[in-house]
Design a protein around this motif. Structure first.
Motif, PDB file in Angstrom:
ATOM      1  N   LEU A 156     -14.180  15.867 104.122  1.00 25.07           N
ATOM      2  CA  LEU A 156     -13.858  16.044 105.534  1.00 25.07           C
ATOM      3  C   LEU A 156     -12.349  16.061 105.766  1.00 25.07           C
ATOM      4  N   ARG A 157     -11.615  15.222 105.031  1.00 24.39           N
ATOM      5  CA  ARG A 157     -10.159  15.206 105.177  1.00 24.39           C
ATOM      6  C   ARG A 157      -9.552  16.535 104.729  1.00 24.39           C
ATOM      7  N   LYS A 169     -15.662  23.736 119.395  1.00 23.52           N
ATOM      8  CA  LYS A 169     -14.197  23.686 119.514  1.00 23.52           C
ATOM      9  C   LYS A 169     -13.635  22.536 118.695  1.00 23.52           C
ATOM     10  N   MET A 170     -14.296  21.374 118.767  1.00 24.33           N
ATOM     11  CA  MET A 170     -13.810  20.213 118.027  1.00 24.33           C
ATOM     12  C   MET A 170     -13.946  20.417 116.528  1.00 24.33           C
ATOM     13  N   LEU A 171     -15.011  21.081 116.098  1.00 25.01           N
ATOM     14  CA  LEU A 171     -15.216  21.313 114.669  1.00 25.01           C
ATOM     15  C   LEU A 171     -14.252  22.354 114.113  1.00 25.01           C
ATOM     16  N   SER A 172     -13.865  23.317 114.938  1.00 28.36           N
ATOM     17  CA  SER A 172     -12.925  24.339 114.474  1.00 28.36           C
ATOM     18  C   SER A 172     -11.481  23.852 114.526  1.00 28.36           C
ATOM     19  N   PRO A 182     -10.466  20.182 114.071  1.00 33.11           N
ATOM     20  CA  PRO A 182     -10.725  18.744 113.943  1.00 33.11           C
ATOM     21  C   PRO A 182      -9.474  17.880 114.045  1.00 33.11           C
ATOM     22  N   SER A 183      -8.320  18.407 113.652  1.00 34.74           N
ATOM     23  CA  SER A 183      -7.099  17.602 113.695  1.00 34.74           C
ATOM     24  C   SER A 183      -6.585  17.397 115.114  1.00 34.74           C
ATOM     25  N   HIS A 184      -7.099  18.163 116.091  1.00 32.92           N
ATOM     26  CA  HIS A 184      -6.645  18.047 117.465  1.00 32.92           C
ATOM     27  C   HIS A 184      -7.475  17.049 118.282  1.00 32.92           C
TER      28      HIS A 184
END
Length: 289
Positions: A35-36, A227-230, A232-234
């Motif tokens: 995931l990282r 949106k969150m999955l595309s 993830p760092s945001h």
């Protein structure tokens, strides 16, 4: 994982296999690394967002660590349609295909005195829901492996399936309650009722205003998650105000379910555990969601 001696003692107290626990720890480590590499923050990372006042100790990423309902929601979202339910007095659970099953006898949930293994003892307007990893065909019937209790139908309605529909319930529809998984009768002078149907089989009857709120929240979550999955760092910063509010509300609702679970575990007259202590069972009541 704790030291070897502590791990063995912990597993002994909780009827767990040390080798299995080590395997789970290795899978967790590998999944975290994967995931990282995709841009997701580390479990011990600080707050991802525009609030610099939060401590950089991983507390934000793990804010739901103690919420059993959040863990259940995660499991059921990943395992759906592997869910089953039963009503008061039933020994068997029913699946999407109406397959009858019981909890596998090797499961800790099947131990005598456990509410998921014994005959169901809940209210007439409640259901008991489990999610499971796989079905095993035995000599006489099917059993479910890797089972977990699901305290509320809410994560199923919000996170699972392809299609959730809602339709009004007429007063004369109350004679057909057996068609619904949970179908509290519509009181003559009470609020109007509605039927939520997930993928045409998981049907929950509740107040019409509540059904409408669930439909709206599900729609916003459905647009927010991609949106969150595309990005993830945001974190939540990639969402608009309505989507961010919906995701935060979802977390609060699941955390509220966890608090209600803890209250349900408090002693209540009329029911007993296998050790003789009075207690209440865990269940779902649609008319109160």
């Amino acid at each position: 994982l704790p030291q070897r001696g502590d791990l063995n003692a912990f597993c002994s107290r909780n009827y767990l296999n040390p080798g299995t626990m080590r395997t789970i720890a290795d899978i967790r480590k590998n999944l975290t690394n994967e995931l990282r590499s995709l841009g997701f923050p580390a479990p011990n990372a600080g707050f991802v967002g525009d609030d610099s006042s939060r401590p950089n100790d991983g507390s934000f990423q793990n804010r739901y660590n103690d919420s059993m309902s959040m863990w259940q929601a995660t499991l059921v979202a990943g395992l759906y349609p592997n869910i089953a339910y039963r009503r008061n007095g039933s020994s068997n659970y029913s699946t999407q295909s109406n397959q009858k099953l019981k909890v596998h006898p090797s499961s800790i949930n099947a131990v005598k005195g456990q509410p998921l293994g014994d005959k169901c003892k809940i209210g007439d307007d409640e259901i008991q829901i489990i999610c499971f990893g796989e079905l095993v065909q035995g000599k006489f019937q099917f059993t479910a492996n890797q089972t977990s209790h699901v305290a509320s139908p809410l994560p199923i309605l919000l996170l699972c399936g392809d299609r959730l529909t809602v339709q009004p319930v007429r007063q004369d529809d109350d004679d057909d309650d057996d068609d619904d998984i949970v179908a509290p009768a519509s009181p003559p002078d009470g609020p109007p009722m509605a039927l939520l149907s997930l993928d045409g089989w998981f049907d929950i009857r509740c107040e019409a205003d509540l059904a409408a709120s669930i439909m709206i929240l599900r729609r916003k979550i459905t647009t927010a998650f991609p949106k969150m999955l595309s990005n993830p760092s945001h974190g939540l910063n990639c969402l608009n105000a309505q989507e961010r509010s919906a995701v935060q509300l979802m977390g609060k609702l699941f955390a509220g379910d966890s608090r209600q679970q803890q209250q349900q575990r408090q002693p209540r007259r009329g029911q007993q555990n296998s050790d003789g202590r009075k207690s209440s069972g865990n269940n779902s009541r649609s008319s109160r969601r």
